[in-house]
Design an enzyme around this catalytic site. Structure first.
Site, short mmCIF file in Angstrom:
data_model
loop_
_atom_site.label_atom_id
_atom_site.label_comp_id
_atom_site.label_asym_id
_atom_site.label_seq_id
_atom_site.Cartn_x
_atom_site.Cartn_y
_atom_site.Cartn_z
N CYS A 36 76.64 3.50 44.46
CA CYS A 36 76.98 2.98 43.13
C CYS A 36 77.17 4.11 42.13
CB CYS A 36 75.91 2.02 42.63
SG CYS A 36 75.61 0.65 43.74
N CYS B 229 70.52 2.55 48.84
CA CYS B 229 70.08 3.94 49.02
C CYS B 229 68.57 4.09 49.11
CB CYS B 229 70.65 4.84 47.94
SG CYS B 229 69.97 4.56 46.28
N GLU C 33 56.60 7.53 17.70
CA GLU C 33 57.49 6.41 18.04
C GLU C 33 58.91 6.86 17.67
OE1 GLU C 33 57.14 3.02 15.40
OE2 GLU C 33 56.00 4.17 13.96
N SER C 34 59.84 5.93 17.60
CA SER C 34 61.18 6.28 17.18
C SER C 34 61.09 6.90 15.79
CB SER C 34 62.04 5.03 17.13
OG SER C 34 63.33 5.35 16.65
N HIS D 138 69.10 9.75 16.75
CA HIS D 138 69.28 9.12 15.45
C HIS D 138 69.77 10.13 14.40
CE1 HIS D 138 67.57 5.28 16.62
NE2 HIS D 138 66.63 5.93 17.28
N CYS E 93 73.84 7.59 47.34
CA CYS E 93 73.84 6.42 46.45
C CYS E 93 75.29 6.09 46.14
CB CYS E 93 73.06 6.73 45.18
SG CYS E 93 73.37 5.55 43.84
N ILE F 165 57.85 14.98 24.33
CA ILE F 165 57.24 15.84 23.32
C ILE F 165 56.51 17.00 24.01
CG2 ILE F 165 55.61 15.93 21.39
CD1 ILE F 165 58.14 14.29 20.81
N LYS G 241 63.78 -0.33 14.07
CA LYS G 241 65.22 -0.30 13.83
C LYS G 241 65.91 -1.54 14.36
CE LYS G 241 65.40 4.71 13.65
NZ LYS G 241 63.96 4.93 13.97
N GLU H 124 49.49 16.23 33.06
CA GLU H 124 50.10 14.91 32.97
C GLU H 124 49.25 13.92 33.75
OE1 GLU H 124 52.64 13.07 31.52
OE2 GLU H 124 51.79 11.48 32.79
#
Lengths: 414, 475
Positions: free
Chosen positions: B401, B441, B336-337, B49, B399, B12, B250, B31
């Site tokens: 993988c 890695c 939230e969601s 969504h 890396c 956000i 959900k 932050e």
């Protein structure tokens, strides 16, 4: 680029396969290695004990690797380092990436020797937090032996795989306190000699049928909860114990790195997690062979070298258009046997064929029973364990016309 | 003196920062953690969504639908992985089908386009692994998936490229009014002054509001646990498959991620504190719900499990807009969601409100695009070879993988916002996010951090603070 033989992986398997193929008459060999130097994981295995079975002398990992690097150098075999194979097809086209770019190599035969990786802590669904201080045993080994850094001072090890056992000793020697090794199974998956030399000699407790059920600590690990498990491997309520520590090592299994094998569409055996192979270690894709830990996880590098030589000779014979097996007999894992390798043997072999296998559980006074049609042989063993690979020798000429070769491990009748 | 200070470097805050730099405004992002994307933005479902779930008329519904419409464009500009894979809500029997129809109606009212209720046969054409007793489903073609870390990091990076300043490890502990706006102080004594402040502090947003004299809402924590399956499971589901939503959210979903894994979760656990630990019973709860929707989920392929925290408000809706108690403080709280989906819309809405307040003009030099972390791998082989010839680091895999090259890691260490921790590199490049979980890695990334920043070994952290990787010292 076109080459006779491309070997993917410059660890112990790849190097031994290269030397064997060369000596069997194929000189145009390219070994592709993703790291800066050949030798694979042996580079960080600075403890000794390598080569006891094969060379009757005790070497460190780097020494064992150096011996094979020297052999490749003596033959002028090309090892292309810092080169990563990104793709492989069943028609033996190998796509690579290195600092010169992305390119393909077309090979007459390919040997897969990519080794294995450690099963990660993530795969265990352990409850609790995800702080710093959680290491795969092999990662910790690299920090200690290659970087000269000690991950932490108070350590709990989950899993009694060989790397975990080796690291218990290594960390102790460097001044860390190893609180305990927890093993969820009723037996260790490591070699008996490692339990004696790495745990017992240093008074490090091994808790069988115990596991770590929760990790504590926000930024760095502060401790773990360990619990006893029942026969279904479920934690038993009331057996919780908090063990303070700043580091947790995970030695919870090795997984053959068969991503390329899968890309080439080669069938894998769910038991070995490696390709299905015949006696020459040829996979079900013609001209593609496999050996070492990518085929099945070994406990001794000595056997990796031996298997790699079989694959190297097999690939050389294939390239030179030599005699090839036409008929196969499946090799079956019977009672108390987890897997057998190879999964099929040459029906008309005029030589002795060696079949490796692992037992399912620890057994004292065991009898290994080998059966191929009318042929039957029983071999007594004072003890067998899942952590120690076993083998039998199948004499020439016993497989003709039989339905299968079967290996059982039974309790000796007194 | 800044025009706008954003508290919180989650998705956000990131979107607000980016949208604000589209105006001629001096923007700061404070932050609390060592790196951006440290809270809910790094541990969520990564779903875009469609918007049928949020109550009609709610802020959630409005910003969800609007965010969904903007997401693809934003991801294109920022070079973030996004896929419009569509979502499915599955129902078992008549009672659930009734609820499905309610959901459908709600979706229509919220302005969701393309919704369809499908019968079992039609569902089977979309997904082959649905559980046998699934009888029908709601199909939302506008549903999508996005990489939440990339989105957050790229949006902040883009804001920084456009002039925003990032202040990491700036945990706000005090705010006081000044003549022209607000001064905020960090625990370590640093201060920042701004004309307006945007409260995008996630779980901390109620606490932040209180520092400004606004105690009008509370934020609570609802934890969600997840399991992530290996990329080898790709194709097990193609759509995001949900069960029917409940009051607690959900519910559990099974979805491909934008990165090609399969995600199973989340659970829903009320917590008194911000706690991202995973519970043993959580795994059983996930499996029980997921198995009701899909059969033969390849749990053996789990590569990691983790938890995220939904910071929901006591008002049970997003709190967006200027505080009634503190002039010049704009909230984006209780996100939230579907917060991730809504983020581009929330960012734009608040930026417009702030620009309006400060009479700011559009920034003609604003550049909406950012060099993607993915740009190299999206090139053709010929084009990659061209790059490797000039910069050999792109020929070196670090890396194995996730096949991340040295070139990509160096970009993450040098591009805004620069990675300076093991997890920082992981979130930006995926190095360590694959099946071996950094086993191979991590030491290489560790070395690169030491080299790039001149850190001593004991200074390298997993994710800032005291999360030191090496605590035993040199041998």
């Amino acid at each position: 680029m076109e080459r006779d033989l491309v070997i993917i992986g410059g660890g112990p398997a790849g190097l031994a396969a290269a030397v064997a193929a060369y000596d069997a008459g194929v000189h145009d060999v390219l070994v592709i290695e993703r790291e800066a130097k050949p030798g694979g994981v042996l580079k960080q295995c600075i403890h000794n004990g390598f080569g006891l079975t094969r060379f009757k002398e005790s070497m460190t990992g780097p020494e064992y690797a150096a011996r094979f690097v020297k052999e490749t150098q003596a033959r002028g075999i090309e090892i292309m380092t810092n080169t990563f194979v990104v793709d492989l097809t069943a028609d033996k086209t190998v796509t690579c990436r290195n600092e010169s770019g992305i390119f393909t190599v077309r090979a007459k035969a390919v040997i897969l020797a990519m080794g294995c990786r450690e099963r990660s802590k993530g795969a265990l669904n352990i409850a609790g937090t995800r702080p710093a201080g959680l290491f795969s045993a092999g990662t910790a080994q690299k920090f200690v032996n290659v970087y000269g850094l000690l991950p932490g001072k108070r350590v709990v090890i989950l899993g009694s795989g060989d790397i975990g056992l080796i690291m218990a000793r290594r960390l102790t020697l460097e001044g860390a306190k190893v609180e305990c090794v927890c093993e969820i199974m009723p037996h260790s998956s490591g070699l008996r000699r490692n339990i004696a030399q790495c745990l017992d000699d240093f008074g490090i407790p091994l808790y069988l049928e115990h596991t770590v059920t929760e990790i504590h600590g926000k930024e760095r690990v502060e401790g773990v909860t360990i619990m006893r498990v029942d026969e279904q491997k479920q934690p038993v309520e009331g057996t919780e114990r908090y063990v303070p520590c700043d580091t947790v090592l995970f030695s919870v299994g090795l997984i053959p790195e068969n991503e390329l094998t899968k890309r080439a569409g080669i069938a894998l055996d769910p038991r070995t997690k490696g390709a299905f192979v015949d006696g020459s270690r040829e996979t079900q894709a013609e001209g593609i062979f496999a050996c070492g830990n990518v085929l099945h996880v070994h406990d001794l590098v000595d056997f990796v070298s031996e298997e790699a030589e079989i694959a190297g000779i097999g690939a050389a014979e294939y390239i030179r258009g030599g005699q090839r097996a036409k008929e196969y007999v499946p090799a079956a894992a019977g009672e108390n046997v987890t897997y057998v390798l190879p999964q099929r043997v040459d029906a008309s072999a005029q030589r002795v064929q060696k079949i490796y296998f692992r037992v399912r559980s620890v057994m004292r006074n065991a009898v290994i029973k080998v059966q191929a049609g009318a042929y039957e042989k029983r071999i007594r063993k004072p003890a067998v364990a899942p952590g120690e690979m076993e083998h039998i020798l199948l004499p020439a000429g016993v497989c003709g016309g039989v339905k299968e070769v079967r290996i059982d491990v039974l309790a000796a009748e007194e | 003196m800044f025009d706008a200070i954003i508290i919180g470097g989650g998705v956000i805050g990131a979107m607000c920062a980016r949208e604000l730099t589209a105006y001629r405004l001096k923007v700061a992002v404070a932050e609390a953690a060592d790196d951006v994307c440290a809270g809910a933005s790094k541990a969520n479902s990564g779903i875009v969504h469609a918007g049928f779930d949020a109550p009609c008329g709610s802020k959630k519904a409005k910003f969800n639908v609007e965010g969904n419409r903007r997401m693809e464009q934003v991801c294109k500009e920022l070079g973030v992985r996004y896929e419009n894979n569509g979502s499915l809500v599955v129902a078992h029997g008549a009672e659930e089908e009734q609820k499905l129809r309610e959901l459908y109606e709600r979706g229509l009212e919220n302005g969701v386009t393309g919704l369809q209720i499908l019968d079992k046969t039609a569902l089977a054409r979309l997904e082959e692994n649905l559980a046998e007793d699934v009888t029908s489903g709601l199909y939302a073609p506008t549903g999508g998936i996005v990489c939440p870390f990339q989105l957050t990091i790229a949006a902040i990076g883009n804001a920084m490229d456009n002039g925003a300043q990032l202040f990491p490890s700036f945990a706000v502990c005090a705010a006081k009014r000044t003549e022209s706006g607000w001064q905020i102080a960090a625990k370590d004594g640093r201060v920042l002054e701004g004309k307006v402040v945007l409260n995008c502090a996630g779980y901390g947003s109620a606490q932040v509001a209180r520092l400004f004299g606004d105690a009008s809402f509370e934020i609570r924590a609802r934890k969600g646990e997840y399991m992530l399956l290996d990329k080898s499971c790709k194709g097990f589901v193609r759509h995001t498959v949900f069960g029917l939503p409940t009051a607690a959210g959900k519910g559990v979903l099974v979805s491909p991620t934008a990165d090609g894994n399969i995600l199973v979760g989340p659970t829903s656990v009320e917590e008194d504190t911000y706690d991202t630990s995973v519970r043993r019973e959580g795994f059983d709860q996930i499996r029980e719900k997921a198995d009701a929707m899909l059969k033969n989920i390849p749990y053996r392929e789990v590569i990691t499990s983790f938890a995220g925290v939904r910071a929901y408000s006591s008002r049970h809706d997003f709190i967006i807009g200027e505080s009634e108690y503190a002039e010049g403080l704009f909230h984006a709280a209780g996100i939230e969601s579907p917060g991730l989906t809504a983020s581009p819309a929330i960012g734009r809405y608040l930026a417009e409100a702030v620009a309006d307040r400060l009479h700011a003009k559009k920034n003609a030099e604003f550049h909406p695009e950012r060099k993607s972390a993915e740009w190299f791998r999206q090139l053709s082989r010929e084009a990659q070879n061209e790059i490797i010839r000039k910069e050999s680091a792109y020929g070196r895999i670090v890396c194995r993988c996730e096949e991340v090259t040295l070139g990509e890691i160096l970009q993450a260490l040098r591009q805004n916002p620069r990675a300076h921790t093991i997890d920082g590199v992981k979130l930006r490049t995926r190095a360590g996010m694959g099946r071996c979980q950094g086993g191979f890695c991590q030491p290489s990334v560790f070395n690169l951090l030491m080299k790039e920043y001149g850190y001593r070994a004991e200074e390298v952290t997993k994710n800032g603070g005291k999360s030191f990787v090496i605590t035993g010292g040199e041998i």
